[in-house]
Design a protein around this motif. Structure first.
Motif, mmCIF file in Angstrom:
data_model
loop_
_atom_site.group_PDB
_atom_site.id
_atom_site.type_symbol
_atom_site.label_atom_id
_atom_site.label_comp_id
_atom_site.label_asym_id
_atom_site.label_seq_id
_atom_site.Cartn_x
_atom_site.Cartn_y
_atom_site.Cartn_z
ATOM 1 N N LEU B 284 14.990 5.099 -11.579
ATOM 2 C CA LEU B 284 14.292 5.182 -10.294
ATOM 3 C C LEU B 284 14.389 6.599 -9.747
ATOM 4 C CD1 LEU B 284 15.366 1.941 -8.378
ATOM 5 C CD2 LEU B 284 13.181 2.415 -9.477
ATOM 6 N N THR B 285 13.263 7.146 -9.269
ATOM 7 C CA THR B 285 13.308 8.443 -8.596
ATOM 8 C C THR B 285 12.984 8.243 -7.125
ATOM 9 O OG1 THR B 285 11.019 8.765 -9.303
ATOM 10 C CG2 THR B 285 12.719 9.912 -10.560
ATOM 11 N N TRP B 286 13.887 8.725 -6.291
ATOM 12 C CA TRP B 286 13.738 8.566 -4.838
ATOM 13 C C TRP B 286 13.327 9.873 -4.197
ATOM 14 C CZ3 TRP B 286 14.430 4.009 -2.115
ATOM 15 C CH2 TRP B 286 14.929 2.916 -2.840
ATOM 16 N N GLU B 287 12.540 9.789 -3.207
ATOM 17 C CA GLU B 287 12.108 10.997 -2.501
ATOM 18 C C GLU B 287 11.934 10.649 -1.035
ATOM 19 O OE1 GLU B 287 8.384 14.071 -2.681
ATOM 20 O OE2 GLU B 287 8.708 12.733 -4.393
ATOM 21 N N PHE B 288 12.577 11.433 -0.155
ATOM 22 C CA PHE B 288 12.436 11.184 1.268
ATOM 23 C C PHE B 288 11.166 11.884 1.733
ATOM 24 C CE2 PHE B 288 13.399 11.739 5.821
ATOM 25 C CZ PHE B 288 13.714 10.423 6.127
ATOM 26 N N GLY B 289 10.158 11.110 2.099
ATOM 27 C CA GLY B 289 8.874 11.734 2.438
ATOM 28 C C GLY B 289 8.467 11.445 3.864
ATOM 29 N N GLU B 290 7.411 12.132 4.256
ATOM 30 C CA GLU B 290 6.814 11.826 5.553
ATOM 31 C C GLU B 290 6.151 10.468 5.435
ATOM 32 O OE1 GLU B 290 3.962 14.482 7.170
ATOM 33 O OE2 GLU B 290 5.495 15.151 8.583
ATOM 34 N N PRO B 291 6.279 9.653 6.449
ATOM 35 C CA PRO B 291 5.529 8.400 6.370
ATOM 36 C C PRO B 291 4.038 8.695 6.433
ATOM 37 C CG PRO B 291 6.547 8.640 8.534
ATOM 38 C CD PRO B 291 7.036 9.784 7.696
ATOM 39 N N GLN B 292 3.290 7.938 5.681
ATOM 40 C CA GLN B 292 1.847 8.097 5.754
ATOM 41 C C GLN B 292 1.347 7.327 6.971
ATOM 42 O OE1 GLN B 292 -0.141 7.712 2.019
ATOM 43 N NE2 GLN B 292 0.904 9.659 1.730
ATOM 44 N N LEU B 293 0.164 7.715 7.449
ATOM 45 C CA LEU B 293 -0.410 7.025 8.607
ATOM 46 C C LEU B 293 -0.511 5.531 8.342
ATOM 47 C CD1 LEU B 293 -3.233 9.367 9.868
ATOM 48 C CD2 LEU B 293 -1.259 8.575 11.167
ATOM 49 N N GLU B 294 -0.844 5.252 7.106
ATOM 50 C CA GLU B 294 -1.028 3.852 6.763
ATOM 51 C C GLU B 294 0.262 3.046 6.946
ATOM 52 O OE1 GLU B 294 -3.471 3.313 3.546
ATOM 53 O OE2 GLU B 294 -3.245 1.147 3.500
ATOM 54 N N ASP B 295 1.412 3.654 6.475
ATOM 55 C CA ASP B 295 2.709 2.992 6.674
ATOM 56 C C ASP B 295 2.929 2.720 8.149
ATOM 57 O OD1 ASP B 295 3.431 3.247 3.973
ATOM 58 O OD2 ASP B 295 4.039 5.332 4.316
ATOM 59 N N LEU B 296 2.622 3.767 8.905
ATOM 60 C CA LEU B 296 2.871 3.716 10.340
ATOM 61 C C LEU B 296 2.037 2.618 11.001
ATOM 62 C CD1 LEU B 296 4.149 5.009 12.826
ATOM 63 C CD2 LEU B 296 2.262 6.619 12.870
ATOM 64 N N PHE B 297 0.749 2.580 10.624
ATOM 65 C CA PHE B 297 -0.133 1.602 11.262
ATOM 66 C C PHE B 297 0.251 0.170 10.902
ATOM 67 C CE2 PHE B 297 -3.602 5.021 11.470
ATOM 68 C CZ PHE B 297 -3.137 5.426 12.699
ATOM 69 N N ILE B 298 0.635 0.012 9.643
ATOM 70 C CA ILE B 298 1.047 -1.331 9.248
ATOM 71 C C ILE B 298 2.292 -1.729 10.034
ATOM 72 C CG2 ILE B 298 1.941 -2.712 7.328
ATOM 73 C CD1 ILE B 298 0.042 -1.076 5.531
ATOM 74 N N HIS B 299 3.184 -0.735 10.209
ATOM 75 C CA HIS B 299 4.385 -0.970 11.003
ATOM 76 C C HIS B 299 4.018 -1.338 12.443
ATOM 77 C CE1 HIS B 299 8.294 -0.405 12.797
ATOM 78 N NE2 HIS B 299 7.798 0.513 13.609
ATOM 79 N N LEU B 300 3.059 -0.568 13.020
ATOM 80 C CA LEU B 300 2.662 -0.811 14.412
ATOM 81 C C LEU B 300 2.012 -2.180 14.562
ATOM 82 C CD1 LEU B 300 1.229 2.654 15.489
ATOM 83 C CD2 LEU B 300 3.335 1.556 16.283
#
Ligand SMILES: Nc1ncnc2c1ncn2[C@@H]1O[C@H](COP(=O)(O)OP(=O)(O)O)[C@@H](O)[C@H]1O
Ligand SMILES: [Mg+2]
Lengths: 377, 313
Positions: B284-300
């Motif tokens: 597994l390769t992990w990377e701490f990234g900026e959340p995408q708008l899509e992640d954010l909207f689904i979260h909202l």
């Protein structure tokens, strides 16, 4: 608030005409229905049914009575089914529709004739369908004059009076108004106008809502009154065309007399058209789609047709039906158009039928304008 | 013309249908000259909000101004200066392309009507098909015609309600090019959409869910202000990983993007703790990234649903 603009009104009227031209089905309906009804009813008007079943009640056996029976049969209009029936039996046959006519030869028929008095002959007609009995009655009326000429020749010639020897007493049963064939055309005009005017406005406005074009229209500076009037003007024109079509056909095809003032009738037609358009607009403000608008139109149209005196003679209807009929615009218009066309009524004479139309229109218009959506709420 | 600061400025807008709050206390500003993206899932209240902004619907509560005009009292003035493109194609299908444009020009009482319609047809590239019925056009062309028709009276604000729904990707790209050209010429544009990728093309965004405006700002601000963090993980066995992470405390959302998994949470500490055991897992390769708008909207959206359900009790 934006003021009413003739320019925008013209834009809408122009659009309506283009759409009307393209929408073959609606156009066919608006022009086709009056034509179709006219032809259908026209046949009924022209219909000259013969050999109508007739029962003869003879209270005396005499050469004169036999001669009457003979002449009736010879005229071609009467098919004598029985000469043996009694009074009660004959009434029953009339009531059941087994015969169209009952002719009664009273017991003193020959006795009166021989004394040189006028003898009576009673003709009872089932006049529920006047177009069926009209010609037959006319024929027998003509006949009574010469009915017994042949029998009163020779030795009895001195009995032949200056005036017809036989007086025909006619009872039109079930149809006290004696609705004649001429009644149909003026009535038909009202029926056709009711149907086409209500449907075209109700459908025209709900179509805009259903297709979503109303939302577009309401998002522009257009005034609701402009939309309404813009929709109505083309309909009025179509209504006037139908009217002219029917009147022309009535005159040239069916020779219906027109004794009244044409201008007065056209004015009444305009009031009636306006009344129906207002009903159409009110329907469109309630209906959510074209299907509902169509159903509501028929909900209004059917009682109009049935209870206005078009289908059934008004005075022959039960009281409750007459009360409903008095509310319907078609009832009043029918009286106006018959009054003007056939009796030559003037404005004063049609006023008792004109004011209920105006009142009806005002009330419905108040409802319609109040409900007509300026927004989409 | 009135002086105004924001092209659209509404506060506390409410609208209920049949007792159900479809738009709930919505406050939103659209700045002059920007392309504002109005995002939200289907049925979240976008169309209703837009209709209230242009005076087509009367709000049950709240107030606001569009182009400086009061939305309650001056809707007629708004209608003159706003171009509203409805969600559904709502030109007359039984009129020709030219007749449609001509009708709109007449309704707005435009001068030099013929010239304007000619120019519009030319610009659209439909000059040689002007006598074709509008109903016979394909989806993409209908969209362009609708845009041209609501641009005819030179509005200062465009309200476009899901203009790209059901349009192919190429036409969508062209449409957005057009929108940006218009914005560059000084017109303010509000576009509603439920396509997430279109969000990235807007200057500022508003996100609505269940009738509530959940967030507002530039895409960057939204991500920054959300306090939302995302780990991107790729490799073998991410399907099992997704299932295991799903119910962990600290993990708000696990979303699959092709070969990648986005694991997001509102609390960085808790999120890091949750994934700790799997960080060193082989393959597994992990990377701490900026959340995408899509992640954010689904979260909202999830958050709004939770609120909505909670509020209903
Ligand atoms: N005229 C109306 N009457 C009743 N309910 C409506 C009406 N318009 C919209 N709604 C309801 O309001 C909700 C939001 O609709 P809408 O504003 O069209 O959402 P969106 O545009 O985001 O898809 C939906 O549940 C819809 O059913
Ligand atoms: Mg919508």
């Amino acid at each position: 608030m934006t003021s009413f603009s003739l320019e925008r009104l013209f834009a809408i009227i122009r659009k309506e005409f283009i759409q009307m031209r393209r929408d073959r089905l609606t156009f066919a309906m608006m022009v086709g229905i009056p034509l179709m009804q006219l032809v259908l009813f026209g046949f009924a008007i022209n219909g000259d049914p013969k050999h109508l079943p007739t029962v003869i009640v003879t209270h005396e056996q005499s050469p004169f009575a036999r001669s009457v029976v003979q002449k009736l049969a010879n005229s071609g209009y009467f098919n004598v089914v029985s000469t043996q029936a009694g009074d009660r039996e004959a009434q029953e046959m009339l009531a059941l529709g087994q015969v169209q006519f009952a002719v009664t030869i009273p017991a003193d028929f020959s006795w009166r004739l021989l004394r040189g008095e006028r003898a009576q002959l009673l003709l009872e007609a089932d006049a529920t369908d006047p177009s069926a009995t009209g010609n037959a009655i006319a024929a027998i009326q003509q006949m009574t004059g010469s009915l017994l000429d042949h029998d009163l020749k020779g030795a009895l010639a001195w009995l032949s009076p200056a005036q017809p020897a036989v007086e025909l007493v006619i009872h039109r049963r079930y149809n006290p108004e004696g609705l004649s064939q001429y009644n149909i055309v003026p009535g038909l005009m009202g029926v056709v106008l009711t149907m086409t005017m209500i449907m075209s406005t109700a459908l025209g406005l709900t179509r805009e809502v259903e297709r979503g074009t109303m939302e577009n229209l309401l998002a522009t500076p257009v005034h609701p009154l402009e939309v309404m009037v813009g929709k109505i003007v083309p309909c009025i024109l179509v209504g006037l065309i139908s009217t002219v079509l029917i009147l022309t056909a009535a005159k040239w095809l069916f020779a219906v007399p027109f004794v009244g003032n044409v201008a007065l009738l056209i004015c009444a037609v305009l009031v009636f058209i306006a009344t129906n358009l207002v009903v159409g607009i009110t329907i469109s403000s309630v209906a959510r789609n074209q299907m509902q608008a169509l159903q509501m139109s028929f909900f209004f149209f059917l009682p109009s047709m049935l209870l206005s005196g078009f289908m059934f003679p008004f005075r022959g209807m039960p009281q409750w039906a007459q009360y409903i009929g008095e509310i319907l615009p078609l009832t009043h218009f029918m009286r106006i158009s018959r009054g003007v066309m056939l009796k030559g009524n003037n404005l004063l004479e049609i006023w008792p039928s004109l004011w209920p139309l105006l009142l009806f229109m005002t009330v419905i218009m108040a409802i319609g304008l109040k409900r007509f959506r300026r927004t989409l709420d | 013309m009135k002086p105004f600061e924001h092209a659209v400025d509404v506060t506390g807008l409410c609208k209920r249908f049949d007792g159900k709050a479809v738009v709930d206390n919505l406050t939103m500003q659209v700045r002059r000259g920007e392309v504002f993206g109005f995002l939200g899932p289907n049925g979240s209240g976008k169309t209703t909000t837009i209709r209230m902004m242009c005076g087509l619907l009367t709000p049950d509560g709240g107030a606001g101004h569009t182009l400086g005009y009061d939305i309650l009292r001056e809707s007629w003035a708004i209608k003159r200066e706003v171009g509203y493109m409805t969600q559904r194609f709502s030109l007359y299908e039984d009129l020709t392309i030219r007749e449609n444009l001509d009708f709109v020009a007449r309704i707005y009482q435009m001068d030099r009507r013929k010239n304007r319609v000619d120019a519009s047809l030319e610009q659209l590239g439909l000059a040689d098909r002007q006598n074709q019925l509008a109903g016979s056009l394909s989806g993409g062309w209908k969209q362009r015609l609708a845009l041209a028709s609501c641009m005819l009276h030179e509005p200062r604000l465009l309200l476009l309600d899901e203009p790209t729904a059901g349009v192919d990707p190429k036409a969508r790209r062209d449409f957005w090019e057009e929108i940006h050209k218009l914005a560059a010429s000084g017109i303010t544009v509000l576009v509603s959409t439920h396509y997430m990728d279109e969000a990235e093309r807007c200057h500022r965004l508003g996100y609505i869910a269940y009738g509530k405006l959940m967030a507002q700002g530039t895409p960057r601000e939204l991500v920054a202000n959300s306090g939302f963090s995302t780990w991107h993980v790729a490799g073998e066995g991410i399907n099992e990983l997704a299932e295991r992470l799903q119910d962990k405390t600290g993990v708000d959302r696990v979303t699959r993007f092709g070969h990648e998994l986005h694991v997001s949470g509102g609390d960085v500490e808790a999120l890091n703790q949750a994934i700790e055991p799997y960080l060193s897992a082989p393959g597994l390769t992990w990377e701490f990234g900026e959340p995408q708008l899509e992640d954010l909207f689904i979260h909202l959206m999830g958050k709004a649903r939770d609120n909505f359900a909670g509020g209903g009790q």
